[in-house]
Design an enzyme around this catalytic site. Sequence first.
Site, PDB file in Angstrom:
ATOM      1  N   CYS A  81      47.077  15.872-133.943  1.00  0.00           N
ATOM      2  CA  CYS A  81      47.166  14.308-133.535  1.00  0.00           C
ATOM      3  C   CYS A  81      45.872  14.060-132.704  1.00  0.00           C
ATOM      4  O   CYS A  81      44.882  14.873-132.612  1.00  0.00           O
ATOM      5  CB  CYS A  81      48.504  14.282-132.575  1.00  0.00           C
ATOM      6  SG  CYS A  81      48.653  12.415-132.182  1.00  0.00           S
ATOM      7  N   CYS A 139      45.384  11.722-129.960  1.00  0.00           N
ATOM      8  CA  CYS A 139      45.610  11.045-128.868  1.00  0.00           C
ATOM      9  C   CYS A 139      44.971  11.705-127.500  1.00  0.00           C
ATOM     10  O   CYS A 139      44.310  11.291-126.729  1.00  0.00           O
ATOM     11  CB  CYS A 139      47.210  10.779-128.108  1.00  0.00           C
ATOM     12  SG  CYS A 139      48.173  12.374-128.177  1.00  0.00           S
ATOM     13  N   LYS A 165      60.336  11.405-133.930  1.00  0.00           N
ATOM     14  CA  LYS A 165      59.674  11.286-132.773  1.00  0.00           C
ATOM     15  C   LYS A 165      59.804   9.987-131.918  1.00  0.00           C
ATOM     16  O   LYS A 165      59.371   8.984-132.466  1.00  0.00           O
ATOM     17  CB  LYS A 165      58.148  11.633-132.566  1.00  0.00           C
ATOM     18  CG  LYS A 165      57.535  11.826-131.467  1.00  0.00           C
ATOM     19  CD  LYS A 165      56.207  12.440-131.611  1.00  0.00           C
ATOM     20  CE  LYS A 165      55.418  12.284-130.354  1.00  0.00           C
ATOM     21  NZ  LYS A 165      54.184  12.863-130.355  1.00  0.00           N
ATOM     22  N   ARG A 184      51.798  14.644-121.096  1.00  0.00           N
ATOM     23  CA  ARG A 184      50.435  13.783-121.036  1.00  0.00           C
ATOM     24  C   ARG A 184      49.553  14.021-119.896  1.00  0.00           C
ATOM     25  O   ARG A 184      48.511  13.837-119.775  1.00  0.00           O
ATOM     26  CB  ARG A 184      50.960  12.198-120.983  1.00  0.00           C
ATOM     27  CG  ARG A 184      51.711  11.901-122.361  1.00  0.00           C
ATOM     28  CD  ARG A 184      51.863  10.438-122.583  1.00  0.00           C
ATOM     29  NE  ARG A 184      52.677  10.165-123.562  1.00  0.00           N
ATOM     30  CZ  ARG A 184      53.592   9.142-124.057  1.00  0.00           C
ATOM     31  NH1 ARG A 184      53.527   8.015-123.005  1.00  0.00           N
ATOM     32  NH2 ARG A 184      54.178   9.169-125.048  1.00  0.00           N
ATOM     33  N   ARG A 244      53.089   3.599-126.627  1.00  0.00           N
ATOM     34  CA  ARG A 244      53.282   4.089-128.090  1.00  0.00           C
ATOM     35  C   ARG A 244      54.368   3.482-128.853  1.00  0.00           C
ATOM     36  O   ARG A 244      54.830   4.067-129.899  1.00  0.00           O
ATOM     37  CB  ARG A 244      53.372   5.782-127.956  1.00  0.00           C
ATOM     38  CG  ARG A 244      52.280   6.302-127.108  1.00  0.00           C
ATOM     39  CD  ARG A 244      52.052   7.815-127.896  1.00  0.00           C
ATOM     40  NE  ARG A 244      51.508   8.861-127.234  1.00  0.00           N
ATOM     41  CZ  ARG A 244      50.098   8.756-126.655  1.00  0.00           C
ATOM     42  NH1 ARG A 244      49.494   7.756-127.004  1.00  0.00           N
ATOM     43  NH2 ARG A 244      49.600   9.689-125.856  1.00  0.00           N
ATOM     44  N   GLU A 279      63.383   7.744-141.584  1.00  0.00           N
ATOM     45  CA  GLU A 279      62.041   8.467-141.086  1.00  0.00           C
ATOM     46  C   GLU A 279      62.007   9.872-141.966  1.00  0.00           C
ATOM     47  O   GLU A 279      61.061  10.556-142.659  1.00  0.00           O
ATOM     48  CB  GLU A 279      61.842   8.736-139.554  1.00  0.00           C
ATOM     49  CG  GLU A 279      61.065   7.583-138.842  1.00  0.00           C
ATOM     50  CD  GLU A 279      59.712   7.443-139.280  1.00  0.00           C
ATOM     51  OE1 GLU A 279      59.219   8.008-140.144  1.00  0.00           O
ATOM     52  OE2 GLU A 279      59.047   6.605-138.802  1.00  0.00           O
ATOM     53  N   LYS A 336      62.359  14.965-131.615  1.00  0.00           N
ATOM     54  CA  LYS A 336      61.672  15.224-130.132  1.00  0.00           C
ATOM     55  C   LYS A 336      61.899  13.935-129.545  1.00  0.00           C
ATOM     56  O   LYS A 336      61.567  12.846-130.184  1.00  0.00           O
ATOM     57  CB  LYS A 336      60.381  15.628-130.548  1.00  0.00           C
ATOM     58  CG  LYS A 336      59.550  15.380-129.433  1.00  0.00           C
ATOM     59  CD  LYS A 336      57.834  15.519-129.600  1.00  0.00           C
ATOM     60  CE  LYS A 336      57.252  15.230-128.654  1.00  0.00           C
ATOM     61  NZ  LYS A 336      55.715  15.401-128.702  1.00  0.00           N
ATOM     62  N   SER A 381      58.395  18.489-122.533  1.00  0.00           N
ATOM     63  CA  SER A 381      57.872  18.602-121.121  1.00  0.00           C
ATOM     64  C   SER A 381      58.800  18.044-119.978  1.00  0.00           C
ATOM     65  O   SER A 381      58.837  18.925-118.932  1.00  0.00           O
ATOM     66  CB  SER A 381      56.455  17.988-120.930  1.00  0.00           C
ATOM     67  OG  SER A 381      56.402  16.751-121.291  1.00  0.00           O
ATOM     68  N   TYR A 416      58.825  25.170-123.575  1.00  0.00           N
ATOM     69  CA  TYR A 416      58.075  25.958-122.623  1.00  0.00           C
ATOM     70  C   TYR A 416      58.661  26.949-122.138  1.00  0.00           C
ATOM     71  O   TYR A 416      58.210  28.044-121.036  1.00  0.00           O
ATOM     72  CB  TYR A 416      57.545  24.786-121.400  1.00  0.00           C
ATOM     73  CG  TYR A 416      56.862  23.585-122.342  1.00  0.00           C
ATOM     74  CD1 TYR A 416      55.500  23.616-122.676  1.00  0.00           C
ATOM     75  CD2 TYR A 416      57.553  22.409-122.694  1.00  0.00           C
ATOM     76  CE1 TYR A 416      54.823  22.601-123.405  1.00  0.00           C
ATOM     77  CE2 TYR A 416      56.811  21.317-123.136  1.00  0.00           C
ATOM     78  CZ  TYR A 416      55.746  21.589-123.571  1.00  0.00           C
ATOM     79  OH  TYR A 416      54.725  20.566-124.202  1.00  0.00           O
TER      80      TYR A 416
HETATM   81  C1  PBG Z   1      50.936  14.288-129.008  1.00  0.00           C
HETATM   82  C2  PBG Z   1      51.988  15.005-128.741  1.00  0.00           C
HETATM   83  C3  PBG Z   1      52.810  14.703-127.537  1.00  0.00           C
HETATM   84  C4  PBG Z   1      53.699  15.600-127.219  1.00  0.00           C
HETATM   85  C5  PBG Z   1      53.540  16.442-128.180  1.00  0.00           C
HETATM   86  N1  PBG Z   1      52.429  15.934-128.893  1.00  0.00           N
HETATM   87  C6  PBG Z   1      52.736  13.511-126.406  1.00  0.00           C
HETATM   88  C7  PBG Z   1      52.951  11.895-126.997  1.00  0.00           C
HETATM   89  O1  PBG Z   1      53.441  11.774-128.037  1.00  0.00           O
HETATM   90  O2  PBG Z   1      52.841  11.219-126.155  1.00  0.00           O
HETATM   91  C8  PBG Z   1      54.860  15.851-126.037  1.00  0.00           C
HETATM   92  C9  PBG Z   1      55.288  17.144-126.034  1.00  0.00           C
HETATM   93  C10 PBG Z   1      56.087  17.142-124.761  1.00  0.00           C
HETATM   94  O3  PBG Z   1      56.287  16.415-123.772  1.00  0.00           O
HETATM   95  O4  PBG Z   1      56.265  18.400-124.356  1.00  0.00           O
HETATM   96  N2  PBG Z   1      51.048  12.946-129.819  1.00  0.00           N
END
Ligand code: PBG
Length: 325
Positions: A120, A122, A196, A206, A218, A234, A249, A275, A314
């Site tokens: 990614c 970001c 996602k 983040r 996003r 998707e 996710k 997370s 995690y």
């Molecule tokens: C990157 C990405 C994100 C996560 C995994 N890859 C953040 C987002 O899309 O903002 C989130 C993972 C998590 O919250 O544990 N695009």
Amino acid sequence: MYDLIQRPRRLRRTEGIRRLIRENYVHVDDLIYPIFITHGENIKSEISSLPGNYHWSVDRVLEEVAEIVELRIPGILLFGVPDAKDEIGSAAWAEDGIVQQACQKIKEKYPNLLVITDVCLCQYTDHGHCGRLTKEGEVDNDSTLELLAKTALSHVLAGADMVAPSDMMDGRIAAIRKKLDKNGFSHIPILSYAVKYASNFYGPFRNAAHSAPKQGDRRSYQMDPPNIQEALREARLDVKEGADILMVKPGLAYLDVVKALADNFDLPIACYNVSGEYAMVKAAAEKGWIDEKNVIMEMMVSMKRAGADIIITYFAKEVAKLLQS
Ligand code: PBG
């Protein structure tokens, strides 16, 4: 006495019977552990929003990886937390980037550990969006695809066994597949973050990855939480484009989506226990409001019951330890 022929409680009376008829299990082989790689030297720094998880500099990451290998967790998912950011996220595909360096180092020492990389932009863009912006500030789909494909290729050249695009651009699986195939990597699988959602459960990540968008959100590329038909669409597109594993996710609030994918597709299904899900458990446990170990295991088996074959979490190290005991 009531005249009950069926009494489901008969099969719940002892632990022996419960074990006998148990339908789902969590196994250490199901787990993937995310690791954050940061720039700099001699860094092991705890992530405040993800207690028990760390930012690792490349020179020290093997300390973490050794524990993963010791616990027999089959794979890790690498995220980069770079210092250099620019408009297009060019550090993402740098040959000597932190994720690339980490891949090399880890594969050299542990050739049998499965190393997956998050693909990614970001964390690498100064605006914090997952793609290149147009002059008007919109995330431009098609000109982002080449950047993602280059990033994926750079990870594989550094030794990654699998790539996991998490950007949610249309057509990125096809673009990455084509790039890998053209460069002699037709054998490298793509774990697609196929479904996602634009979720508020990513907050602690983040914070950890310094990847929140500076402006806007996003929602023009990640999915709208109320939708499930769109999830199937998707997933179908990603299968057509060459995805090898489909991910949903976040996890817990989206187990119906995991189930829908498991019922409709014959590819392995991964579920990302994100997370925010982790942080909520840690915070409640710290307050003494829940039994942390039991809650963790209940969460894990719920994902399995919904149809997940793979759990990215995690909690992976804690789960591996609980499974041993
Ligand atoms: C990157 C990405 C994100 C996560 C995994 N890859 C953040 C987002 O899309 O903002 C989130 C993972 C998590 O919250 O544990 N695009």
